[in-house]
Structures are given as C-alpha cells and as structure tokens.
Motif scaffolding. Sequence first.
Motif, PDB file in Angstrom:
ATOM      1  N   LYS A 185       0.816  -1.216   0.000  1.00  0.00           N
ATOM      2  CA  LYS A 185       0.000   0.000   0.000  1.00  0.00           C
ATOM      3  C   LYS A 185       0.849   1.267   0.000  1.00  0.00           C
ATOM      4  O   LYS A 185       0.340   2.357  -0.279  1.00  0.00           O
ATOM      5  CB  LYS A 185      -0.936  -0.007   1.201  1.00  0.00           C
ATOM      6  N   VAL A 186       2.149   1.123   0.321  1.00  0.00           N
ATOM      7  CA  VAL A 186       3.011   2.308   0.367  1.00  0.00           C
ATOM      8  C   VAL A 186       4.256   2.158  -0.507  1.00  0.00           C
ATOM      9  O   VAL A 186       5.019   3.109  -0.673  1.00  0.00           O
ATOM     10  CB  VAL A 186       3.448   2.614   1.823  1.00  0.00           C
ATOM     11  N   HIS A 187       4.464   0.962  -1.060  1.00  0.00           N
ATOM     12  CA  HIS A 187       5.622   0.697  -1.925  1.00  0.00           C
ATOM     13  C   HIS A 187       5.113   0.243  -3.288  1.00  0.00           C
ATOM     14  O   HIS A 187       4.193  -0.582  -3.363  1.00  0.00           O
ATOM     15  CB  HIS A 187       6.507  -0.381  -1.293  1.00  0.00           C
ATOM     16  N   PRO A 188       5.661   0.751  -4.368  1.00  0.00           N
ATOM     17  CA  PRO A 188       5.095   0.469  -5.694  1.00  0.00           C
ATOM     18  C   PRO A 188       5.268  -0.957  -6.200  1.00  0.00           C
ATOM     19  O   PRO A 188       4.533  -1.385  -7.095  1.00  0.00           O
ATOM     20  CB  PRO A 188       5.835   1.453  -6.607  1.00  0.00           C
ATOM     21  N   ASP A 189       6.235  -1.717  -5.659  1.00  0.00           N
ATOM     22  CA  ASP A 189       6.484  -3.050  -6.220  1.00  0.00           C
ATOM     23  C   ASP A 189       7.063  -3.968  -5.148  1.00  0.00           C
ATOM     24  O   ASP A 189       8.268  -4.041  -4.946  1.00  0.00           O
ATOM     25  CB  ASP A 189       7.448  -2.941  -7.407  1.00  0.00           C
ATOM     26  N   VAL A 190       6.182  -4.681  -4.449  1.00  0.00           N
ATOM     27  CA  VAL A 190       6.588  -5.642  -3.425  1.00  0.00           C
ATOM     28  C   VAL A 190       6.371  -7.043  -3.981  1.00  0.00           C
ATOM     29  O   VAL A 190       5.278  -7.361  -4.473  1.00  0.00           O
ATOM     30  CB  VAL A 190       5.777  -5.462  -2.130  1.00  0.00           C
ATOM     31  N   ARG A 191       7.401  -7.872  -3.910  1.00  0.00           N
ATOM     32  CA  ARG A 191       7.311  -9.218  -4.481  1.00  0.00           C
ATOM     33  C   ARG A 191       7.539 -10.255  -3.383  1.00  0.00           C
ATOM     34  O   ARG A 191       8.631 -10.336  -2.813  1.00  0.00           O
ATOM     35  CB  ARG A 191       8.340  -9.396  -5.595  1.00  0.00           C
ATOM     36  N   VAL A 192       6.523 -11.059  -3.085  1.00  0.00           N
ATOM     37  CA  VAL A 192       6.627 -12.083  -2.058  1.00  0.00           C
ATOM     38  C   VAL A 192       7.255 -13.337  -2.652  1.00  0.00           C
ATOM     39  O   VAL A 192       6.801 -13.849  -3.681  1.00  0.00           O
ATOM     40  CB  VAL A 192       5.237 -12.430  -1.476  1.00  0.00           C
ATOM     41  N   LEU A 193       8.284 -13.823  -1.990  1.00  0.00           N
ATOM     42  CA  LEU A 193       8.963 -15.057  -2.398  1.00  0.00           C
ATOM     43  C   LEU A 193       8.686 -16.093  -1.321  1.00  0.00           C
ATOM     44  O   LEU A 193       9.377 -16.163  -0.304  1.00  0.00           O
ATOM     45  CB  LEU A 193      10.466 -14.823  -2.548  1.00  0.00           C
ATOM     46  N   ASP A 194       7.641 -16.910  -1.511  1.00  0.00           N
ATOM     47  CA  ASP A 194       7.248 -17.868  -0.482  1.00  0.00           C
ATOM     48  C   ASP A 194       7.263 -19.313  -0.963  1.00  0.00           C
ATOM     49  O   ASP A 194       6.774 -20.206  -0.264  1.00  0.00           O
ATOM     50  CB  ASP A 194       5.872 -17.519   0.078  1.00  0.00           C
ATOM     51  N   ASP A 195       7.811 -19.542  -2.134  1.00  0.00           N
ATOM     52  CA  ASP A 195       7.959 -20.899  -2.672  1.00  0.00           C
ATOM     53  C   ASP A 195       9.432 -21.187  -2.905  1.00  0.00           C
ATOM     54  O   ASP A 195      10.144 -20.350  -3.480  1.00  0.00           O
ATOM     55  CB  ASP A 195       7.201 -21.065  -3.992  1.00  0.00           C
ATOM     56  N   GLY A 196       9.875 -22.370  -2.494  1.00  0.00           N
ATOM     57  CA  GLY A 196      11.269 -22.746  -2.711  1.00  0.00           C
ATOM     58  C   GLY A 196      11.470 -23.367  -4.081  1.00  0.00           C
ATOM     59  O   GLY A 196      10.707 -23.126  -5.020  1.00  0.00           O
ATOM     60  N   GLY A 197      12.515 -24.144  -4.199  1.00  0.00           N
ATOM     61  CA  GLY A 197      12.806 -24.797  -5.460  1.00  0.00           C
ATOM     62  C   GLY A 197      13.630 -23.935  -6.394  1.00  0.00           C
ATOM     63  O   GLY A 197      14.024 -22.821  -6.060  1.00  0.00           O
ATOM     64  N   SER A 198      13.860 -24.440  -7.591  1.00  0.00           N
ATOM     65  CA  SER A 198      14.727 -23.757  -8.542  1.00  0.00           C
ATOM     66  C   SER A 198      14.144 -22.423  -8.992  1.00  0.00           C
ATOM     67  O   SER A 198      14.883 -21.507  -9.367  1.00  0.00           O
ATOM     68  CB  SER A 198      14.976 -24.647  -9.763  1.00  0.00           C
ATOM     69  N   LEU A 199      12.820 -22.278  -8.949  1.00  0.00           N
ATOM     70  CA  LEU A 199      12.203 -21.025  -9.377  1.00  0.00           C
ATOM     71  C   LEU A 199      12.521 -19.883  -8.428  1.00  0.00           C
ATOM     72  O   LEU A 199      12.465 -18.707  -8.822  1.00  0.00           O
ATOM     73  CB  LEU A 199      10.686 -21.190  -9.486  1.00  0.00           C
ATOM     74  N   LEU A 200      12.865 -20.198  -7.179  1.00  0.00           N
ATOM     75  CA  LEU A 200      13.178 -19.147  -6.221  1.00  0.00           C
ATOM     76  C   LEU A 200      14.400 -18.357  -6.671  1.00  0.00           C
ATOM     77  O   LEU A 200      14.415 -17.124  -6.616  1.00  0.00           O
ATOM     78  CB  LEU A 200      13.413 -19.748  -4.837  1.00  0.00           C
ATOM     79  N   THR A 201      15.423 -19.061  -7.131  1.00  0.00           N
ATOM     80  CA  THR A 201      16.615 -18.377  -7.637  1.00  0.00           C
ATOM     81  C   THR A 201      16.277 -17.525  -8.852  1.00  0.00           C
ATOM     82  O   THR A 201      16.759 -16.392  -8.987  1.00  0.00           O
ATOM     83  CB  THR A 201      17.704 -19.398  -8.003  1.00  0.00           C
ATOM     84  N   ASP A 202      15.422 -18.046  -9.715  1.00  0.00           N
ATOM     85  CA  ASP A 202      14.989 -17.272 -10.886  1.00  0.00           C
ATOM     86  C   ASP A 202      14.349 -15.964 -10.457  1.00  0.00           C
ATOM     87  O   ASP A 202      14.638 -14.892 -11.016  1.00  0.00           O
ATOM     88  CB  ASP A 202      13.993 -18.077 -11.721  1.00  0.00           C
ATOM     89  N   ARG A 203      13.477 -16.033  -9.471  1.00  0.00           N
ATOM     90  CA  ARG A 203      12.753 -14.843  -9.046  1.00  0.00           C
ATOM     91  C   ARG A 203      13.679 -13.844  -8.355  1.00  0.00           C
ATOM     92  O   ARG A 203      13.496 -12.633  -8.490  1.00  0.00           O
ATOM     93  CB  ARG A 203      11.603 -15.254  -8.126  1.00  0.00           C
ATOM     94  N   LEU A 204      14.674 -14.343  -7.625  1.00  0.00           N
ATOM     95  CA  LEU A 204      15.663 -13.447  -7.027  1.00  0.00           C
ATOM     96  C   LEU A 204      16.452 -12.719  -8.111  1.00  0.00           C
ATOM     97  O   LEU A 204      16.658 -11.495  -8.042  1.00  0.00           O
ATOM     98  CB  LEU A 204      16.612 -14.238  -6.131  1.00  0.00           C
TER      99      LEU A 204
END
Length: 283
Positions: free
Chosen positions: A154-173
Amino acid sequence: MNEGAVAVPTERVLDLFHGVRLTPTQRRIAHCLVQHAPAVAYLSAAEVAELAGVSQPSVTRFAVALGHDGYPALRRRLRELTAGGPDGRADAGNELQQAVRAEIGNLDRLAGELADRDRIAVTGQLLAASRPLPVLGLRAAAPLAAYFAYFAAKVHPDVRVLDDGGSLLTDRLEQAAAAGASALLAFVLPRYPRETLDALREARDAGLTVVAITDSPVSPAADHADVLLPAAVGADLVFDLHTAPMALAMVLLQAICDATPADTQRRLEAFEASAARRQLFLD
C-alpha cells in the motif's frame, strides 16, 4: 515449539552472549546452546562439540570468550539458567498463561532493542529505496512475509513475495535484481529451512543487501545477512509463537513509511479513494 525442542527460558541463555563478538564457529555453538539448553547443560564439551559440529577445543575457547574459566563453569551457569528459580515461570500460572507471559517478555526485549532508532530508520530507508522490494519467507515464515507484504504494497510500488522454494526461487531473485532491486527482506525462523539460507547466499551473490528478521543474534541467518534484526520466538506451545517477529516487521514497515512520507501519504490516499469507490469495507 520446534520439533524435538524443549521449552526453555531462551532469553536468559541469550543474555550470555550479549555484547560478546562471536566468530562464525562460536555462533554455531551459541545457537546449539539456545536450541538445546536443558540437554547441553548436562553434556560434556566433547558431546557439545559433536552436537554443534565443531571441535572440542572450539567449545573450550567459546566458554573462555564468554568469561568462564572453561566449559565446566559455563555448564554450571547453563544449569542455573535452565533450572528456573525465583525469576523463572513456576509461579506464572498454567502453561497457557506462561506461554503468553513469555511473549510479553519477548516483546519487552524487542522494545529494548528498538532504543537504537537510527538503525531501524536506516534499514527502512534501505528497503524503501529498493524497487522492486523482494520479501522472502519460506515454510513457517511464509505467513509473516505475506502479512508484511500485504501492507507494504500500500506504500511501496512493487513488493514481491517469495514464499515458494525450489529452482524457481533463484529465478525470481535474479529477476528482482535485474529489475532494479537493491535489497531483500527475509524472514528466517526456526526450523531454518535450508532453502532459505541458500536463497540468502544467492541474493548476496546477485548484489542484493540482505535484511533478515530472525529469532536470535546467533541464528544461522547471521552468516548471510548484512543487517540482522532479532526478535525472539516463543517456544512454550506445540508450535512456535511469532509475536515479536510480527511486531518487528510492522516497526520496520513504519520505518519504510517514514523514509518516504510524501509518497506514503499519496499512495495511502489513492488506496482509500479506490477502496471507497469499490466499497471494499463496511466501515
């Protein structure tokens, strides 16, 4: 409660390390003492070394670093701390009342840590400046990450929750870093998922500054975070209580708001106008 753990007055054990600069090996031993205090209080130095995965001389040097003549003196002190006594919880009511009162103690300890307002303010500025702002929380920490992110959005324009592990987590980071992220907020709570610690290393490799909310100064996150913010976890019930980490998360969000007051006000007003137009709430 952590699986296999026993409820102990961890805040008193943590006081042993207050103000002492510990090496990474010593932090491993300290973490072992916090997690297994009742058992460790009756183990030999060799047994503690095996439990912590360090050498026996390291345990002896650790005891000396804390101001004791050797490990036997430290063990006696641990027995005193974990035995209860007049300042313990024997007269604090039933086990449910004790658990809640222990949380009051955790909050009081957190309040003391927050006396250094500048550190929280600087951390808030660091997170506010990260566009996007990735927020990591796996397993037990996932609800805290989601709760923080719900309000932060509500106060930051782009917040990204990373709550799943696995190889996709590194991709999202890596995607967050490529999009301009400069910092990562991570919730690192017992039982410390291996994937979480791996993600902290990967985040730093990607050039992100890691801010970690965790349960103690000797948490495994200490080796992988640029900013470590401890808030004790309650361990008196079957499952952990995260009252203090949740409170710390909201304090940190306040610091983010304070870092960009004009943007915060504008975004909050825009949200309220949208909510009223869509009749989202009854009040």
